[in-house]
Design an enzyme around this catalytic site. Structure first.
Site, PDB file in Angstrom:
ATOM      1  N   ASP A  48      25.104  15.150  93.888  1.00  0.00           N
ATOM      2  CA  ASP A  48      24.727  13.871  93.276  1.00  0.00           C
ATOM      3  C   ASP A  48      23.862  13.081  94.259  1.00  0.00           C
ATOM      4  O   ASP A  48      24.350  12.612  95.285  1.00  0.00           O
ATOM      5  CB  ASP A  48      25.995  13.068  92.930  1.00  0.00           C
ATOM      6  N   TYR A  53      18.519   6.756  97.398  1.00  0.00           N
ATOM      7  CA  TYR A  53      19.221   7.217  98.617  1.00  0.00           C
ATOM      8  C   TYR A  53      18.219   7.741  99.653  1.00  0.00           C
ATOM      9  O   TYR A  53      18.593   8.011 100.796  1.00  0.00           O
ATOM     10  CB  TYR A  53      20.239   8.322  98.319  1.00  0.00           C
ATOM     11  N   LYS A  78      18.818   9.991  90.128  1.00  0.00           N
ATOM     12  CA  LYS A  78      18.839   8.726  89.371  1.00  0.00           C
ATOM     13  C   LYS A  78      17.536   7.971  89.537  1.00  0.00           C
ATOM     14  O   LYS A  78      16.916   8.009  90.608  1.00  0.00           O
ATOM     15  CB  LYS A  78      20.002   7.844  89.871  1.00  0.00           C
ATOM     16  N   HIS A 111      19.960   4.338  87.122  1.00  0.00           N
ATOM     17  CA  HIS A 111      20.914   4.035  88.208  1.00  0.00           C
ATOM     18  C   HIS A 111      21.683   2.729  87.950  1.00  0.00           C
ATOM     19  O   HIS A 111      22.891   2.668  88.148  1.00  0.00           O
ATOM     20  CB  HIS A 111      20.135   3.954  89.534  1.00  0.00           C
TER      21      HIS A 111
HETATM   22  P1  NDP Z   1      33.438   7.861  98.767  1.00  0.00           P
HETATM   23  O1  NDP Z   1      34.526   7.159  98.016  1.00  0.00           O
HETATM   24  O2  NDP Z   1      33.086   9.251  98.421  1.00  0.00           O
HETATM   25  O3  NDP Z   1      33.806   7.754 100.299  1.00  0.00           O
HETATM   26  C1  NDP Z   1      32.944   8.196 101.313  1.00  0.00           C
HETATM   27  C2  NDP Z   1      33.449   7.641 102.660  1.00  0.00           C
HETATM   28  O4  NDP Z   1      34.773   8.119 102.922  1.00  0.00           O
HETATM   29  C3  NDP Z   1      32.595   8.046 103.827  1.00  0.00           C
HETATM   30  O5  NDP Z   1      32.585   6.969 104.734  1.00  0.00           O
HETATM   31  C4  NDP Z   1      33.339   9.252 104.424  1.00  0.00           C
HETATM   32  O6  NDP Z   1      33.122   9.279 105.834  1.00  0.00           O
HETATM   33  C5  NDP Z   1      34.791   8.934 104.096  1.00  0.00           C
HETATM   34  N1  NDP Z   1      35.588  10.114 103.756  1.00  0.00           N
HETATM   35  C6  NDP Z   1      35.242  11.124 102.911  1.00  0.00           C
HETATM   36  N2  NDP Z   1      36.230  12.024 102.802  1.00  0.00           N
HETATM   37  C7  NDP Z   1      37.231  11.579 103.593  1.00  0.00           C
HETATM   38  C8  NDP Z   1      38.512  12.097 103.890  1.00  0.00           C
HETATM   39  N3  NDP Z   1      38.941  13.224 103.368  1.00  0.00           N
HETATM   40  N4  NDP Z   1      39.303  11.376 104.743  1.00  0.00           N
HETATM   41  C9  NDP Z   1      38.861  10.217 105.282  1.00  0.00           C
HETATM   42  N5  NDP Z   1      37.651   9.686 105.025  1.00  0.00           N
HETATM   43  C10 NDP Z   1      36.835  10.361 104.189  1.00  0.00           C
HETATM   44  O7  NDP Z   1      32.154   6.890  98.683  1.00  0.00           O
HETATM   45  P2  NDP Z   1      30.680   6.963  98.166  1.00  0.00           P
HETATM   46  O8  NDP Z   1      30.267   5.560  98.002  1.00  0.00           O
HETATM   47  O9  NDP Z   1      29.843   7.839  99.001  1.00  0.00           O
HETATM   48  O10 NDP Z   1      30.807   7.602  96.699  1.00  0.00           O
HETATM   49  C11 NDP Z   1      30.657   8.980  96.417  1.00  0.00           C
HETATM   50  C12 NDP Z   1      29.343   9.244  95.715  1.00  0.00           C
HETATM   51  O11 NDP Z   1      29.245   8.476  94.516  1.00  0.00           O
HETATM   52  C13 NDP Z   1      28.101   8.801  96.507  1.00  0.00           C
HETATM   53  O12 NDP Z   1      27.831   9.641  97.606  1.00  0.00           O
HETATM   54  C14 NDP Z   1      27.073   8.804  95.419  1.00  0.00           C
HETATM   55  O13 NDP Z   1      26.692  10.120  95.115  1.00  0.00           O
HETATM   56  C15 NDP Z   1      27.876   8.189  94.264  1.00  0.00           C
HETATM   57  N6  NDP Z   1      27.683   6.711  94.184  1.00  0.00           N
HETATM   58  C16 NDP Z   1      26.991   6.240  93.100  1.00  0.00           C
HETATM   59  C17 NDP Z   1      26.768   4.893  92.950  1.00  0.00           C
HETATM   60  C18 NDP Z   1      26.032   4.426  91.763  1.00  0.00           C
HETATM   61  O14 NDP Z   1      25.663   3.238  91.711  1.00  0.00           O
HETATM   62  N7  NDP Z   1      25.786   5.246  90.783  1.00  0.00           N
HETATM   63  C19 NDP Z   1      27.245   3.909  93.936  1.00  0.00           C
HETATM   64  C20 NDP Z   1      27.994   4.506  95.023  1.00  0.00           C
HETATM   65  C21 NDP Z   1      28.209   5.853  95.108  1.00  0.00           C
HETATM   66  P3  NDP Z   1      32.389  10.523 106.583  1.00  0.00           P
HETATM   67  O15 NDP Z   1      31.110  10.795 105.861  1.00  0.00           O
HETATM   68  O16 NDP Z   1      32.189   9.992 107.974  1.00  0.00           O
HETATM   69  O17 NDP Z   1      33.373  11.649 106.515  1.00  0.00           O
END
Ligand code: NDP
Length: 284
Positions: A48, A53, A78, A111
């Site tokens: 995704d 991004y 998006k 988006h």
């Molecule tokens: P997430 O809820 O997926 O969380 C990501 C964060 O959590 C990062 O900081 C990561 O750190 C940490 N993390 C991931 N796995 C673990 C774990 N197992 N234990 C502890 N910490 C963890 O957040 P996102 O906002 O990235 O959401 C996921 C996806 O949703 C996005 O990447 C995007 O594709 C989509 N999205 C879409 C939006 C929209 O408007 N349509 C808005 C926001 C997100 P690290 O990388 O350091 O491991």
């Protein structure tokens, strides 16, 4: 575990989508090819991304280098908030395909609805996405951050229903009205920020459930989403977390576990991202 063990969710247009994917929001552009390559090695086959991004090129690089057959991959991007005018939207889609190095995209989303901008006309923008499907270069068209009234309006005015609505959903923000409105239209929900960017992982209730199952809080939270039928794509730049987040299809939460996690919903106070009715960010 291989990609074969990830369930797929049927969409109303006859296609289907892997229920678990990998999100690349906030993955730095220069690290994206390497990060997505690791995700492919772990077994993720659904990526995704988004023009906003600024890392579609890295995703494309990883796809090309992977040698994975195209029909085993599911790629979402998006439309940037900058390109809601129909001609801009058509150009932006072409650019997304070129940047990703693909002939066809699996899923393209508006988006954000941006009801405060473009005279509130997200309907014309939606029509462009439906044309792209008719044209064959896009398999499925969807939306993101659409509130119930936005969904009603595009469906009423075009008769064409998006396959998914990608919205903020996690234990602290159940977003139940937007989920229910999506379901009423036959739209599948994609839950963004499924672990609230880590904010739910220290929760005591989730911690207890995780301990009882011998799992991590992140696994339990992602499992809660999939048992609700939603599609998720957690982001991590760390391989061990990619593996952890991938291993959620070999255990099951009880109805009591599910209820206890659902009860953590704080309503609007639990929202971590912008409210779609007010969000008006446009990149330069
Ligand atoms: P997430 O809820 O997926 O969380 C990501 C964060 O959590 C990062 O900081 C990561 O750190 C940490 N993390 C991931 N796995 C673990 C774990 N197992 N234990 C502890 N910490 C963890 O957040 P996102 O906002 O990235 O959401 C996921 C996806 O949703 C996005 O990447 C995007 O594709 C989509 N999205 C879409 C939006 C929209 O408007 N349509 C808005 C926001 C997100 P690290 O990388 O350091 O491991």
């Amino acid at each position: 575990m291989t990609s074969q063990s990830i369930p797929t969710i049927p969409l109303h247009d006859g296609t289907s989508i892997p229920q678990l994917g990998f999100g690349v929001f906030q993955v730095p552009p220069e690290d994206t090819a390497e990060t997505v390559t690791k995700a492919f090695e772990v077994g993720y086959r659904h990526i995704d991304t988004a023009e906003m991004y600024e890392n579609e090129a890295g995703v494309g690089e990883a796809i090309k280098a992977s040698g994975i057959p195209r029909d085993e991959l599911y790629v979402t991007s998006k439309l940037s908030n900058a390109w809601h005018e129909p001609d801009d939207a058509r150009r932006a889609f072409d650019e997304t395909l070129t940047t990703l190095g693909l002939d066809q995209l699996d899923l393209f989303l508006i988006h954000w609805p941006l009801p405060m901008l473009y005279d509130g006309d997200y309907v014309s923008t939606w029509k462009v996405l439906t044309e792209l499907v008719a044209d064959g270069r896009l398999r499925s068209a969807g939306v993101s951050n659409f509130e119930p009234d936005h969904l009603d309006r595009i469906v009423e005015e075009t008769g064409i229903v998006p396959v998914v609505n990608q919205i903020e959903v996690h234990p602290f923000f159940g977003n139940e009205e937007a989920r229910a409105a999506s379901h009423e239209h036959g739209i599948k929900v994609e839950a963004w920020s499924p672990i609230a960017q880590g904010a739910v992982l220290d929760d005591e209730v989730i911690g207890k459930i995780a301990a009882a199952h011998g799992r991590t809080p992140s696994q339990v939270t992602l499992r809660w989403h999939v048992q609700r039928g939603d599609i998720v794509f957690p982001k991590s730049v760390r391989e061990e977390r990619m593996r952890e987040n991938f291993a959620i299809f070999d255990f099951e939460l009880t109805p009591e576990d599910m209820e206890a996690i659902t009860a953590l919903d704080k309503g609007e106070d639990g929202r971590t991202g912008p409210n779609p009715d007010a969000f008006d960010y446009v990149p330069d």
